[in-house]
Design an enzyme around this catalytic site. Structure first.
Site, PDB file in Angstrom:
ATOM      1  N   HIS A   1      48.932 -13.216  29.769  1.00  0.00           N
ATOM      2  CA  HIS A   1      48.378 -12.732  31.044  1.00  0.00           C
ATOM      3  C   HIS A   1      47.748 -11.347  30.910  1.00  0.00           C
ATOM      4  O   HIS A   1      47.051 -10.894  31.812  1.00  0.00           O
ATOM      5  CB  HIS A   1      49.512 -12.683  32.081  1.00  0.00           C
TER       6      HIS A   1
ATOM      7  N   ASN B   1      49.226  -9.541  40.828  1.00  0.00           N
ATOM      8  CA  ASN B   1      48.948 -10.171  42.127  1.00  0.00           C
ATOM      9  C   ASN B   1      48.527  -9.178  43.194  1.00  0.00           C
ATOM     10  O   ASN B   1      48.238  -9.571  44.329  1.00  0.00           O
ATOM     11  CB  ASN B   1      50.154 -11.000  42.598  1.00  0.00           C
TER      12      ASN B   1
ATOM     13  N   ASP C   1      42.612 -13.785  31.683  1.00  0.00           N
ATOM     14  CA  ASP C   1      43.030 -14.998  30.997  1.00  0.00           C
ATOM     15  C   ASP C   1      42.651 -16.214  31.840  1.00  0.00           C
ATOM     16  O   ASP C   1      42.609 -16.146  33.066  1.00  0.00           O
ATOM     17  CB  ASP C   1      44.547 -14.975  30.758  1.00  0.00           C
TER      18      ASP C   1
ATOM     19  N   ASN D   1      46.199 -15.172  40.097  1.00  0.00           N
ATOM     20  CA  ASN D   1      46.602 -14.238  41.161  1.00  0.00           C
ATOM     21  C   ASN D   1      45.804 -12.941  41.161  1.00  0.00           C
ATOM     22  O   ASN D   1      45.587 -12.344  42.216  1.00  0.00           O
ATOM     23  CB  ASN D   1      48.099 -13.940  41.052  1.00  0.00           C
TER      24      ASN D   1
END
Length: 200
Positions: A28, A81, A106, A127
């Site tokens: 991520h 997020n 990603d 997110n």
């Protein structure tokens, strides 16, 4: 150039990730990895940005002459997020048009190491993109770095928050380098030419 903003407008290149050493090598966090490499190329260090919850570095990308661009590199420090708040604050502070924002992130639905560059579109469940789009609309550029789908029955959340595998790490530096090249091409040459070179 095939963007509709003046050539002297700055660009904001945002690497998406999560702050903290425990996340540093997660799938991520590949956006942070690309941003760090671009910072090395510019020859500067990230610094905390005033009221915006982000680390930033100002510099220039591209050869001397008309293609040279003023760029603000950024890594939101708000967790993935909540990326939209810091990015929107930087956009307003540096007066960057939304079309001159590049999110490096990603992407599950692309094979590992494959790149896709595009302007606008959905968030595909990501997110960081979801937060950015909510904050300022969807018409920003994306450099999508493929990480592939989770194996077997592994949950997506577990997969993206795991480090790259030892096999993946053998090629990771090469792919991050190529993604940084793609960002530079997008900023200096425009989306269409960069897609022609890096969309595979």
């Amino acid at each position: 150039m095939d963007v509709t903003t003046p050539a002297n407008d700055p660009w904001l290149v945002v690497g998406l990730g999560n702050p903290g050493p425990e996340y540093a090598m997660n799938r991520h966090n590949v956006g942070f990895m690309v941003a760090d490499l671009l910072a090395q190329r510019i020859g500067g260090k990230f610094k905390r940005a005033g009221k915006a919850q982000a680390q930033v570095l100002e510099g220039r990308i591209g050869p001397a002459g008309p293609a040279n661009r003023r760029v603000i590199l950024a890594k939101p420090m708000s967790y993935m997020n909540l990326s939209g708040g810091p990015v929107n604050a930087l956009k307003d502070f540096y007066k960057v048009p939304v079309a001159n924002i590049v999110a490096v992130h990603d992407e599950l639905d692309i094979d590992y190491g494959t790149l896709r560059l595009k302007l606008g579109g959905g968030d595909n469940g990501h997110n960081g993109l979801k937060s950015m789009t909510k904050a300022m609309g969807a018409e920003y550029h994306r450099v999508r770095f493929g990480i592939g789908r989770p194996p077997g029955r592994m949950q997506v959340a577990d997969f993206v928050l795991k480090d790259f595998s030892s096999a993946e790490r053998k090629e990771l530096d090469y792919f991050v380098d190529r993604a940084a090249d793609a960002v530079e091409a997008l900023v200096t040459e425009g989306l269409e030419r960069a897609q022609g070179t890096y969309n595979s």
